[in-house]
Design a protein around this motif. Structure first.
Motif, PDB file in Angstrom:
ATOM      1  N   VAL A  18       7.849  -2.953  -2.711  1.00 50.16           N
ATOM      2  CA  VAL A  18       6.768  -3.723  -1.837  1.00 50.16           C
ATOM      3  C   VAL A  18       5.438  -2.971  -2.846  1.00 50.16           C
ATOM      4  CG1 VAL A  18       4.855  -4.009  -0.354  1.00 50.16           C
ATOM      5  CG2 VAL A  18       7.374  -4.379  -0.107  1.00 50.16           C
ATOM      6  N   VAL A  19       4.887  -2.073  -3.084  1.00 51.62           N
ATOM      7  CA  VAL A  19       4.078  -1.183  -4.156  1.00 51.62           C
ATOM      8  C   VAL A  19       4.182  -1.660  -5.205  1.00 51.62           C
ATOM      9  CG1 VAL A  19       2.529   0.392  -5.148  1.00 51.62           C
ATOM     10  CG2 VAL A  19       3.420   0.241  -2.596  1.00 51.62           C
ATOM     11  N   ASN A  20       5.090  -1.862  -6.024  1.00 53.05           N
ATOM     12  CA  ASN A  20       5.518  -2.198  -7.340  1.00 53.05           C
ATOM     13  C   ASN A  20       5.026  -3.555  -7.867  1.00 53.05           C
ATOM     14  OD1 ASN A  20       5.544   0.649  -8.036  1.00 53.05           O
ATOM     15  ND2 ASN A  20       8.071   0.434  -8.188  1.00 53.05           N
ATOM     16  N   THR A  21       5.645  -4.859  -6.854  1.00 56.94           N
ATOM     17  CA  THR A  21       4.869  -5.777  -6.678  1.00 56.94           C
ATOM     18  C   THR A  21       3.368  -6.298  -6.792  1.00 56.94           C
ATOM     19  OG1 THR A  21       3.944  -5.891  -4.609  1.00 56.94           O
ATOM     20  CG2 THR A  21       6.490  -6.217  -4.733  1.00 56.94           C
ATOM     21  N   ALA A 137      -7.321  -6.061 -11.712  1.00 58.03           N
ATOM     22  CA  ALA A 137      -7.734  -5.469 -10.186  1.00 58.03           C
ATOM     23  C   ALA A 137      -6.128  -5.644  -9.510  1.00 58.03           C
ATOM     24  CB  ALA A 137      -8.198  -7.339  -8.569  1.00 58.03           C
ATOM     25  N   LEU A 138      -5.819  -4.636  -8.910  1.00 60.41           N
ATOM     26  CA  LEU A 138      -4.031  -4.957  -8.433  1.00 60.41           C
ATOM     27  C   LEU A 138      -3.815  -4.921  -6.808  1.00 60.41           C
ATOM     28  CD1 LEU A 138      -3.259  -2.040 -10.043  1.00 60.41           C
ATOM     29  CD2 LEU A 138      -2.353  -3.672 -10.964  1.00 60.41           C
ATOM     30  N   ALA A 139      -2.867  -5.728  -6.693  1.00 60.52           N
ATOM     31  CA  ALA A 139      -2.715  -6.327  -5.635  1.00 60.52           C
ATOM     32  C   ALA A 139      -1.317  -6.670  -5.313  1.00 60.52           C
ATOM     33  CB  ALA A 139      -3.370  -7.374  -5.289  1.00 60.52           C
ATOM     34  N   TYR A 140      -0.771  -6.126  -4.131  1.00 56.68           N
ATOM     35  CA  TYR A 140       0.632  -6.731  -4.202  1.00 56.68           C
ATOM     36  C   TYR A 140       0.799  -7.505  -3.803  1.00 56.68           C
ATOM     37  CZ  TYR A 140       0.310  -1.809  -1.357  1.00 56.68           C
ATOM     38  OH  TYR A 140       0.506  -0.180  -1.187  1.00 56.68           O
TER      39      TYR A 140
END
Length: 327
Positions: A18-21, A137-140
């Motif tokens: 999930v984090v790596n999504t 910006a990083l988001a799941y």
């Protein structure tokens, strides 16, 4: 020019996937023409297999040496521009597989992992930066639809749903029965009309049922063993999720649901694996090695505070265009 990328996800850990999504979403946004492959095992196989952004899966389920060589040579024919391992390989079979695959560049994040403590989502940005991709910006962003008619029928829209998870992969992160019963009774007192849903697997179903019965709260037990769609939809449907450090924290964060996480007090876990929802809180135990001694009163206080904030946030979200909402 299109690139071909393989990332490792055969540790079988749903939370890591999930984090790596965030990595997959950011890469696809920056390079729409890229081809993304993944190694998978266990629950990560159906998770990534249902994600349309992933072009090919490589199943790595405890292969023998001959299978490892055969798999690696097949990977070599793909001519990967990048293979992202996330960390240096320790197992000899993985080292051999990587050597035989011969990617253009291996990204193992050695410098990142040796640096200051950060949330694990930052590793996605570090990998992208090494690939020359500005992460932004990083988001799941879970790429498969959450669809489960059973959950929708059982938990109709408009009903307040609180999802509680008591169990983790190791006993040190489990919530003990006395505290679990106290937590359920406290939640029932705060939310007399809410549906309290205890998540379990086949291995923990009997414990969950015993806790639900002993609490006298009419909490419902929801077994998600082997049913990823049920688990995803349950987390998405939740108005509040309470859990130790498990994949449920990250799934609920991906759907931006209010989350209260319960963590060991070691200064690491809550930083690296904390929730990412806009409304979230962490409660720490009295121990650096287990959840022993966490205060149920602290959890209930955080639940009350997040619940009070949830309505204004929901009103804000409804005023924002769907394309601008948090993934």
């Amino acid at each position: 020019m299109s690139i071909k990328v393989l990332f490792f996800s055969h540790d079988g850990k749903l939370g890591d996937a999930v984090v790596n999504t965030a990595f997959v979403a950011a890469l696809r946004a920056a390079r729409p023409d890229c081809e993304i492959h993944a190694t998978v095992a266990g629950v990560t196989a159906p998770f990534w297999g249902a994600d349309p952004r992933i072009s090919k899966l490589w199943r790595v389920q405890r292969p023998g040496w001959r299978d490892t060589i055969r798999l690696a040579l097949a990977m070599r024919r793909e001519r990967y521009d990048y293979i992202i391992t996330w960390q240096r390989m320790r197992k000899e079979k993985n080292k051999l597989m990587l050597w035989l695959a011969r990617p253009g560049k291996v990204i193992d994040l050695q410098d990142y992992n040796a640096g200051p403590l950060q949330h694990k989502v930052a590793a996605c940005g570090a990998a992208l930066a090494q690939m020359g991709v500005a992460p932004g910006a990083l988001a799941y962003d879970i790429g498969l639809p959450s669809h489960c008619p059973e959950i929708d029928a059982t938990l109709p829209a408009g009903e307040e749903v609180v999802v509680i998870n008591l169990f983790a992969a190791d006993a040190e992160r489990n919530v003990g029965a006395p505290q679990a019963e106290e937590l359920l009774r406290g939640l029932r007192a705060q939310m007399p009309q809410a549906r309290l849903c205890l998540v379990c697997t086949d291995a923990t179903a009997q414990q969950a049922q015993a806790v639900a019965a002993a609490s006298g709260t009419s909490a419902e037990v929801v077994n998600c063993e082997g049913n990823l769609a049920r688990l995803l939809r349950l987390c998405e449907r939740a108005n509040m999720l309470i859990s130790p450090d498990t994949a449920l924290i990250h799934i609920a964060s991906a759907y931006d649901r209010p989350v209260v996480g319960i963590y060991q007090n070691n200064g690491v876990k809550s930083v690296q694996w904390g929730p990412r929802s806009r409304l979230s809180a962490c409660v720490l135990s009295a121990s650096k090695d287990s959840l022993s001694g966490f205060a149920v009163a602290d959890v209930l206080r955080e639940v009350r505070a997040l619940r009070d904030q949830a309505l204004p946030v929901a009103q804000q979200v409804s005023a924002v265009a769907p394309s601008e909402r948090l993934a």
